[in-house]
Design an enzyme around this catalytic site. Structure first.
Site, mmCIF file in Angstrom:
data_model
loop_
_atom_site.group_PDB
_atom_site.id
_atom_site.type_symbol
_atom_site.label_atom_id
_atom_site.label_comp_id
_atom_site.label_asym_id
_atom_site.label_seq_id
_atom_site.Cartn_x
_atom_site.Cartn_y
_atom_site.Cartn_z
ATOM 1 N NE ARG A 50 11.726 -20.153 25.522
ATOM 2 C CZ ARG A 50 11.944 -21.197 26.317
ATOM 3 N NH1 ARG A 50 13.102 -21.350 26.910
ATOM 4 N NH2 ARG A 50 10.990 -22.063 26.521
ATOM 5 C CE LYS A 63 8.955 -4.086 9.507
ATOM 6 N NZ LYS A 63 8.149 -3.533 8.401
ATOM 7 C CD GLU A 111 12.467 -1.979 -0.936
ATOM 8 O OE1 GLU A 111 12.049 -0.935 -0.395
ATOM 9 O OE2 GLU A 111 11.829 -3.055 -0.916
ATOM 10 C CG HIS A 143 6.853 -2.403 0.397
ATOM 11 N ND1 HIS A 143 7.460 -1.238 0.011
ATOM 12 C CD2 HIS A 143 7.859 -3.298 0.567
ATOM 13 C CE1 HIS A 143 8.772 -1.421 -0.041
ATOM 14 N NE2 HIS A 143 9.036 -2.668 0.285
ATOM 15 C CG HIS A 156 4.242 -6.971 0.197
ATOM 16 N ND1 HIS A 156 4.276 -6.622 1.531
ATOM 17 C CD2 HIS A 156 5.536 -7.086 -0.182
ATOM 18 C CE1 HIS A 156 5.538 -6.522 1.930
ATOM 19 N NE2 HIS A 156 6.315 -6.795 0.905
ATOM 20 C CG HIS A 186 10.503 -7.082 -2.721
ATOM 21 N ND1 HIS A 186 9.250 -7.165 -2.166
ATOM 22 C CD2 HIS A 186 11.132 -6.048 -2.079
ATOM 23 C CE1 HIS A 186 9.121 -6.237 -1.231
ATOM 24 N NE2 HIS A 186 10.245 -5.543 -1.160
HETATM 25 N N1 GLY Z 1 11.467 -3.518 4.661
HETATM 26 C C1 GLY Z 1 10.572 -2.662 5.316
HETATM 27 C C2 GLY Z 1 10.899 -2.402 6.740
HETATM 28 O O1 GLY Z 1 11.987 -2.685 7.168
HETATM 29 O O2 GLY Z 1 10.069 -1.913 7.471
#
Ligand code: GLY
Length: 375
Positions: A126, A148, A190, A253, A257, A269
Protein backbone atom coordinates in the site's frame (compact mmCIF):
# COMPACT_ATOMS: atom_id res chain seq x y z
CA UNK A 1 28.98 23.84 -11.64
CA UNK A 2 26.79 24.75 -8.70
CA UNK A 3 23.91 22.52 -7.72
CA UNK A 4 20.46 24.05 -8.23
CA UNK A 5 17.92 23.24 -5.51
CA UNK A 6 14.23 23.52 -6.29
CA UNK A 7 11.44 22.80 -3.80
CA UNK A 8 8.16 21.06 -4.48
CA UNK A 9 5.48 21.91 -1.90
CA UNK A 10 1.97 20.65 -2.54
CA UNK A 11 -0.59 21.93 -0.07
CA UNK A 12 -3.65 19.64 -0.06
CA UNK A 13 -4.97 17.07 0.76
CA UNK A 14 -1.68 15.94 2.32
CA UNK A 15 1.32 18.18 2.63
CA UNK A 16 3.89 16.87 0.15
CA UNK A 17 7.36 18.35 0.16
CA UNK A 18 10.47 17.24 -1.63
CA UNK A 19 13.57 18.64 -3.14
CA UNK A 20 14.89 18.38 -6.68
CA UNK A 21 18.70 18.49 -6.80
CA UNK A 22 20.15 19.42 -10.17
CA UNK A 23 23.90 19.35 -10.76
CA UNK A 24 26.95 17.21 -11.42
CA UNK A 25 28.57 14.44 -9.35
CA UNK A 26 25.41 14.10 -7.27
CA UNK A 27 25.30 10.30 -7.34
CA UNK A 28 28.30 10.07 -5.03
CA UNK A 29 26.37 12.15 -2.51
CA UNK A 30 23.35 9.80 -2.38
CA UNK A 31 24.16 8.36 1.09
CA UNK A 32 24.21 11.79 2.72
CA UNK A 33 20.97 12.73 0.96
CA UNK A 34 19.31 9.48 2.08
CA UNK A 35 20.25 10.38 5.65
CA UNK A 36 17.85 13.34 5.43
CA UNK A 37 14.86 11.25 4.23
CA UNK A 38 12.53 8.68 5.88
CA UNK A 39 14.76 6.22 7.76
CA UNK A 40 14.49 2.72 6.24
CA UNK A 41 16.18 -0.65 6.76
CA UNK A 42 17.08 -1.33 3.14
CA UNK A 43 17.04 -0.02 -0.41
CA UNK A 44 15.89 -1.65 -3.66
CA UNK A 45 17.35 -0.08 -6.78
CA UNK A 46 15.02 -0.65 -9.71
CA UNK A 47 16.58 -0.12 -13.09
CA UNK A 48 16.51 -1.59 -16.59
CA UNK A 49 19.00 -4.13 -17.88
CA UNK A 50 20.75 -1.58 -20.10
CA UNK A 51 21.30 0.94 -17.29
CA UNK A 52 22.31 -1.86 -14.97
CA UNK A 53 25.09 -2.87 -17.38
CA UNK A 54 26.45 0.68 -17.43
CA UNK A 55 25.85 2.00 -13.91
CA UNK A 56 24.74 -0.96 -11.73
CA UNK A 57 28.10 -1.81 -10.16
CA UNK A 58 29.01 1.83 -9.52
CA UNK A 59 25.79 2.59 -7.68
CA UNK A 60 25.80 -0.58 -5.61
CA UNK A 61 29.38 0.23 -4.55
CA UNK A 62 28.29 3.67 -3.34
CA UNK A 63 25.70 2.01 -1.07
CA UNK A 64 28.16 -0.66 0.12
CA UNK A 65 30.79 1.92 0.96
CA UNK A 66 28.26 3.79 3.07
CA UNK A 67 27.20 0.54 4.80
CA UNK A 68 23.68 0.72 3.41
CA UNK A 69 21.89 -2.50 2.45
CA UNK A 70 20.92 -2.34 -1.21
CA UNK A 71 19.93 -4.79 -3.96
CA UNK A 72 19.31 -4.17 -7.62
CA UNK A 73 16.35 -5.61 -9.47
CA UNK A 74 15.98 -5.12 -13.19
CA UNK A 75 13.63 -5.46 -16.12
CA UNK A 76 14.29 -5.28 -19.88
CA UNK A 77 14.65 -1.74 -21.24
CA UNK A 78 12.02 -0.11 -23.43
CA UNK A 79 8.51 1.34 -23.36
CA UNK A 80 7.19 -2.08 -24.45
CA UNK A 81 8.08 -3.31 -20.98
CA UNK A 82 6.25 -0.60 -19.06
CA UNK A 83 3.48 -3.07 -18.38
CA UNK A 84 1.35 -4.61 -15.67
CA UNK A 85 3.42 -7.79 -16.12
CA UNK A 86 6.65 -5.93 -15.31
CA UNK A 87 5.01 -4.26 -12.33
CA UNK A 88 3.94 -7.69 -11.06
CA UNK A 89 7.37 -9.28 -11.64
CA UNK A 90 9.20 -6.47 -9.82
CA UNK A 91 6.72 -6.63 -6.94
CA UNK A 92 7.14 -10.40 -6.67
CA UNK A 93 10.94 -10.06 -6.68
CA UNK A 94 10.66 -7.67 -3.75
CA UNK A 95 8.31 -10.06 -1.93
CA UNK A 96 10.76 -12.93 -2.54
CA UNK A 97 13.48 -10.77 -1.01
CA UNK A 98 11.16 -10.24 1.96
CA UNK A 99 11.21 -6.49 1.66
CA UNK A 100 9.03 -4.89 4.31
CA UNK A 101 7.44 -1.48 4.49
CA UNK A 102 10.77 -0.22 5.78
CA UNK A 103 12.19 -0.42 2.27
CA UNK A 104 12.89 2.51 -0.04
CA UNK A 105 12.91 2.13 -3.81
CA UNK A 106 15.53 3.97 -5.84
CA UNK A 107 14.31 4.41 -9.42
CA UNK A 108 17.41 4.69 -11.62
CA UNK A 109 16.72 5.24 -15.30
CA UNK A 110 14.64 7.00 -17.91
CA UNK A 111 10.91 7.67 -17.89
CA UNK A 112 9.97 4.01 -18.27
CA UNK A 113 11.95 3.07 -15.16
CA UNK A 114 10.72 6.07 -13.15
CA UNK A 115 7.06 5.45 -14.01
CA UNK A 116 7.22 1.69 -13.42
CA UNK A 117 9.38 1.75 -10.27
CA UNK A 118 7.30 4.64 -8.89
CA UNK A 119 4.16 2.57 -9.47
CA UNK A 120 5.73 -0.39 -7.66
CA UNK A 121 6.47 2.00 -4.77
CA UNK A 122 2.89 3.33 -4.85
CA UNK A 123 1.37 -0.13 -4.59
CA UNK A 124 3.91 -2.21 -2.63
CA UNK A 125 2.31 -2.94 0.72
CA UNK A 126 0.00 0.00 0.00
CA UNK A 127 2.85 2.38 -0.62
CA UNK A 128 6.49 2.76 0.33
CA UNK A 129 8.88 5.69 -0.21
CA UNK A 130 11.00 6.08 -3.32
CA UNK A 131 13.47 8.47 -4.83
CA UNK A 132 13.84 9.21 -8.48
CA UNK A 133 17.20 9.38 -10.25
CA UNK A 134 16.32 10.19 -13.87
CA UNK A 135 19.09 9.39 -16.32
CA UNK A 136 17.50 10.59 -19.56
CA UNK A 137 16.89 14.22 -20.48
CA UNK A 138 13.21 13.42 -20.95
CA UNK A 139 12.81 11.98 -17.48
CA UNK A 140 14.85 14.82 -15.96
CA UNK A 141 12.69 17.62 -17.36
CA UNK A 142 9.28 16.00 -17.23
CA UNK A 143 8.34 12.55 -16.01
CA UNK A 144 10.38 12.57 -12.78
CA UNK A 145 8.51 15.65 -11.54
CA UNK A 146 4.91 15.67 -10.39
CA UNK A 147 4.23 12.22 -8.99
CA UNK A 148 2.58 10.56 -11.98
CA UNK A 149 3.51 6.88 -11.93
CA UNK A 150 2.03 3.99 -13.85
CA UNK A 151 2.17 1.55 -16.71
CA UNK A 152 0.79 1.20 -20.23
CA UNK A 153 -1.86 -1.27 -21.37
CA UNK A 154 -2.80 -2.65 -24.78
CA UNK A 155 -5.52 0.01 -24.82
CA UNK A 156 -3.15 2.97 -24.53
CA UNK A 157 -0.36 4.69 -22.62
CA UNK A 158 -0.28 5.37 -18.88
CA UNK A 159 -3.84 4.18 -18.37
CA UNK A 160 -3.13 2.46 -15.03
CA UNK A 161 -1.28 4.30 -12.31
CA UNK A 162 -1.31 6.62 -9.34
CA UNK A 163 -0.11 9.96 -8.06
CA UNK A 164 2.78 9.00 -5.81
CA UNK A 165 5.50 11.54 -5.18
CA UNK A 166 9.14 10.67 -4.60
CA UNK A 167 10.92 11.78 -1.43
CA UNK A 168 13.61 13.39 -3.57
CA UNK A 169 14.65 13.75 -7.18
CA UNK A 170 18.33 13.70 -8.08
CA UNK A 171 19.08 15.11 -11.50
CA UNK A 172 22.76 14.34 -12.11
CA UNK A 173 23.49 15.84 -15.48
CA UNK A 174 26.66 13.76 -15.77
CA UNK A 175 24.31 11.04 -17.01
CA UNK A 176 23.74 13.10 -20.15
CA UNK A 177 27.37 12.66 -21.23
CA UNK A 178 26.65 9.13 -22.47
CA UNK A 179 23.24 9.95 -23.95
CA UNK A 180 22.97 9.62 -27.77
CA UNK A 181 21.87 12.78 -29.60
CA UNK A 182 18.52 11.28 -30.64
CA UNK A 183 17.73 10.78 -26.95
CA UNK A 184 18.71 14.37 -26.25
CA UNK A 185 16.28 15.65 -28.89
CA UNK A 186 13.71 13.20 -27.57
CA UNK A 187 13.92 14.88 -24.16
CA UNK A 188 14.34 18.40 -25.45
CA UNK A 189 10.83 18.19 -26.90
CA UNK A 190 9.39 18.24 -23.37
CA UNK A 191 11.42 21.37 -22.58
CA UNK A 192 10.38 22.99 -25.84
CA UNK A 193 6.77 22.09 -25.04
CA UNK A 194 6.89 23.84 -21.66
CA UNK A 195 8.76 26.87 -23.05
CA UNK A 196 6.35 27.19 -26.01
CA UNK A 197 3.42 27.22 -23.59
CA UNK A 198 4.95 29.20 -20.71
CA UNK A 199 8.23 30.92 -21.46
CA UNK A 200 9.08 32.69 -24.69
CA UNK A 201 12.49 33.89 -23.41
CA UNK A 202 13.72 30.37 -22.68
CA UNK A 203 12.43 29.21 -26.04
CA UNK A 204 14.45 31.93 -27.74
CA UNK A 205 17.46 30.97 -25.64
CA UNK A 206 17.20 27.37 -26.91
CA UNK A 207 16.63 28.58 -30.48
CA UNK A 208 19.68 30.87 -30.36
CA UNK A 209 21.90 28.16 -28.90
CA UNK A 210 20.55 25.00 -30.46
CA UNK A 211 23.91 23.98 -31.95
CA UNK A 212 25.58 24.20 -28.52
CA UNK A 213 22.61 22.38 -27.00
CA UNK A 214 22.96 19.51 -29.47
CA UNK A 215 26.69 19.42 -28.72
CA UNK A 216 25.71 18.88 -25.07
CA UNK A 217 27.04 22.07 -23.49
CA UNK A 218 26.41 20.93 -19.92
CA UNK A 219 25.99 24.35 -18.32
CA UNK A 220 23.41 25.25 -20.97
CA UNK A 221 21.66 21.93 -20.46
CA UNK A 222 21.59 22.51 -16.70
CA UNK A 223 19.90 25.88 -17.29
CA UNK A 224 17.32 24.35 -19.64
CA UNK A 225 16.65 21.48 -17.25
CA UNK A 226 16.36 23.70 -14.16
CA UNK A 227 13.98 26.14 -15.85
CA UNK A 228 11.85 23.30 -17.32
CA UNK A 229 11.57 21.70 -13.89
CA UNK A 230 10.81 25.00 -12.21
CA UNK A 231 7.96 25.68 -14.67
CA UNK A 232 6.61 22.16 -14.23
CA UNK A 233 6.74 22.44 -10.43
CA UNK A 234 4.65 25.60 -10.76
CA UNK A 235 2.00 23.80 -12.81
CA UNK A 236 1.90 20.74 -10.54
CA UNK A 237 1.65 22.93 -7.44
CA UNK A 238 -1.36 24.74 -8.91
CA UNK A 239 -3.07 21.59 -10.21
CA UNK A 240 -1.56 18.34 -8.98
CA UNK A 241 -4.31 16.02 -10.22
CA UNK A 242 -4.74 17.47 -13.70
CA UNK A 243 -8.20 18.84 -13.08
CA UNK A 244 -7.35 21.82 -15.24
CA UNK A 245 -3.97 23.53 -15.77
CA UNK A 246 -1.82 20.39 -15.69
CA UNK A 247 -3.35 19.55 -19.08
CA UNK A 248 -0.95 22.16 -20.47
CA UNK A 249 2.08 19.94 -19.78
CA UNK A 250 0.33 17.34 -21.87
CA UNK A 251 0.03 19.67 -24.83
CA UNK A 252 1.07 17.77 -27.95
CA UNK A 253 0.55 14.50 -26.09
CA UNK A 254 -3.01 13.65 -27.22
CA UNK A 255 -1.92 13.28 -30.83
CA UNK A 256 1.60 12.27 -29.72
CA UNK A 257 0.37 9.36 -27.59
CA UNK A 258 -1.92 8.17 -30.40
CA UNK A 259 1.03 8.07 -32.85
CA UNK A 260 3.25 6.43 -30.24
CA UNK A 261 0.66 3.74 -29.53
CA UNK A 262 -0.21 3.04 -33.18
CA UNK A 263 3.49 2.80 -34.10
CA UNK A 264 3.92 0.24 -31.32
CA UNK A 265 6.49 2.57 -29.70
CA UNK A 266 8.86 2.51 -32.66
CA UNK A 267 9.30 6.31 -32.38
CA UNK A 268 10.65 7.93 -29.19
CA UNK A 269 8.12 9.61 -26.90
CA UNK A 270 9.64 13.07 -27.41
CA UNK A 271 9.53 12.73 -31.20
CA UNK A 272 5.85 11.73 -31.00
CA UNK A 273 5.18 14.73 -28.74
CA UNK A 274 7.01 16.87 -31.35
CA UNK A 275 4.64 15.63 -34.09
CA UNK A 276 1.75 16.14 -31.68
CA UNK A 277 2.89 19.75 -31.15
CA UNK A 278 2.77 20.33 -34.92
CA UNK A 279 -0.76 18.94 -35.23
CA UNK A 280 -2.10 20.56 -32.07
CA UNK A 281 -0.61 23.93 -33.13
CA UNK A 282 -2.38 23.52 -36.46
CA UNK A 283 -5.66 22.87 -34.61
CA UNK A 284 -5.16 26.17 -32.75
CA UNK A 285 -4.38 27.95 -36.00
CA UNK A 286 -7.46 26.49 -37.74
CA UNK A 287 -9.56 27.58 -34.76
CA UNK A 288 -8.30 31.14 -35.26
CA UNK A 289 -6.56 31.08 -31.85
CA UNK A 290 -2.95 31.00 -33.08
CA UNK A 291 -1.69 33.27 -35.85
CA UNK A 292 -0.35 31.73 -39.07
CA UNK A 293 3.00 33.46 -38.34
CA UNK A 294 3.31 31.80 -34.94
CA UNK A 295 2.21 28.45 -36.38
CA UNK A 296 4.98 28.70 -38.98
CA UNK A 297 7.46 29.70 -36.25
CA UNK A 298 6.57 26.54 -34.31
CA UNK A 299 7.06 24.43 -37.47
CA UNK A 300 10.39 26.13 -38.21
CA UNK A 301 11.68 25.55 -34.71
CA UNK A 302 10.64 21.89 -34.74
CA UNK A 303 12.24 21.51 -38.18
CA UNK A 304 15.58 22.50 -36.63
CA UNK A 305 15.33 19.48 -34.36
CA UNK A 306 14.36 17.08 -37.15
CA UNK A 307 10.62 17.13 -36.41
CA UNK A 308 9.64 18.04 -39.94
CA UNK A 309 6.34 18.30 -41.81
CA UNK A 310 7.79 15.80 -44.29
CA UNK A 311 8.52 13.25 -41.54
CA UNK A 312 4.99 13.70 -40.19
CA UNK A 313 3.60 13.23 -43.72
CA UNK A 314 5.46 9.91 -43.97
CA UNK A 315 4.06 8.83 -40.60
CA UNK A 316 0.55 9.74 -41.70
CA UNK A 317 0.97 7.49 -44.73
CA UNK A 318 1.29 4.56 -42.33
CA UNK A 319 -1.74 5.16 -40.14
CA UNK A 320 -5.15 6.35 -41.21
CA UNK A 321 -6.33 9.66 -39.84
CA UNK A 322 -9.43 7.80 -38.68
CA UNK A 323 -7.25 5.45 -36.59
CA UNK A 324 -5.37 8.36 -34.98
CA UNK A 325 -8.58 10.19 -34.11
CA UNK A 326 -10.09 6.97 -32.71
CA UNK A 327 -6.99 6.41 -30.57
CA UNK A 328 -7.22 9.96 -29.15
CA UNK A 329 -10.63 9.07 -27.67
CA UNK A 330 -8.92 6.92 -25.05
CA UNK A 331 -6.93 9.94 -23.87
CA UNK A 332 -7.32 10.63 -20.15
CA UNK A 333 -8.61 14.11 -21.04
CA UNK A 334 -11.55 12.60 -22.99
CA UNK A 335 -15.00 13.05 -21.47
CA UNK A 336 -18.17 11.52 -23.01
CA UNK A 337 -16.27 10.63 -26.16
CA UNK A 338 -14.96 14.17 -26.61
CA UNK A 339 -11.32 15.11 -26.23
CA UNK A 340 -10.14 18.32 -24.65
CA UNK A 341 -7.18 20.04 -26.27
CA UNK A 342 -4.90 22.76 -25.01
CA UNK A 343 -4.71 25.57 -27.57
CA UNK A 344 -1.54 27.56 -28.09
CA UNK A 345 -2.54 31.22 -28.27
CA UNK A 346 0.85 32.67 -29.05
CA UNK A 347 4.45 31.64 -28.48
CA UNK A 348 4.77 31.42 -24.70
CA UNK A 349 1.09 31.20 -23.72
CA UNK A 350 -2.06 29.15 -24.10
CA UNK A 351 -5.71 30.10 -24.36
CA UNK A 352 -7.98 29.88 -21.34
CA UNK A 353 -11.76 30.20 -21.39
CA UNK A 354 -13.29 31.23 -18.06
CA UNK A 355 -10.12 29.97 -16.39
CA UNK A 356 -10.26 26.57 -18.13
CA UNK A 357 -7.21 25.32 -20.03
CA UNK A 358 -8.86 22.40 -21.90
CA UNK A 359 -11.13 23.02 -24.90
CA UNK A 360 -13.45 20.44 -26.45
CA UNK A 361 -12.56 20.21 -30.09
CA UNK A 362 -14.78 18.62 -32.71
CA UNK A 363 -13.13 15.57 -34.25
CA UNK A 364 -13.61 17.00 -37.74
CA UNK A 365 -11.31 19.88 -36.78
CA UNK A 366 -8.70 17.35 -35.59
CA UNK A 367 -9.07 15.46 -38.89
CA UNK A 368 -8.65 18.72 -40.81
CA UNK A 369 -5.42 19.51 -38.94
CA UNK A 370 -4.06 16.01 -39.58
CA UNK A 371 -5.09 16.18 -43.26
CA UNK A 372 -3.08 19.42 -43.65
CA UNK A 373 0.10 17.45 -42.94
CA UNK A 374 -0.71 14.78 -45.55
CA UNK A 375 -0.40 17.24 -48.45
N1 GLY B 1 4.12 14.15 -18.02
C1 GLY B 1 2.95 14.92 -17.93
C2 GLY B 1 2.53 15.25 -16.54
O1 GLY B 1 3.31 15.10 -15.63
O2 GLY B 1 1.42 15.66 -16.33
Amino acid sequence: MNTTLLNVKLPQPEAIKYQVNIGTELIKKIPSLLGTLTPVARYIIITDTMMNNIYGTAIINIFKKADLQADIITFPAGEKNKTEATHRKLTHKMLQKKCGRDTMIIALGGGVVGDTAGYVAATYMRGIPYINIPTSFLAMVDSSIGGKVGVDTKFGKNLIGAFWHPEAVIVDIDYLKKLPQTQLVNGLMESIKIFLTYNKEMLEMVENNWKKVLKKDLSLLQKIIARSIELKIGVVTRDEHEANERMVVNWGHTIGHAIEHLSNFSFGHGYCVGYGILVESKIAELMGVLSIEDFEKVCEMMHGFGITKKALKDILKKFSIQAIVKQTLIDKKARNGKVKYVLLEKIGSVKTTKGMFGHEIDKNMVKKALTYFTK
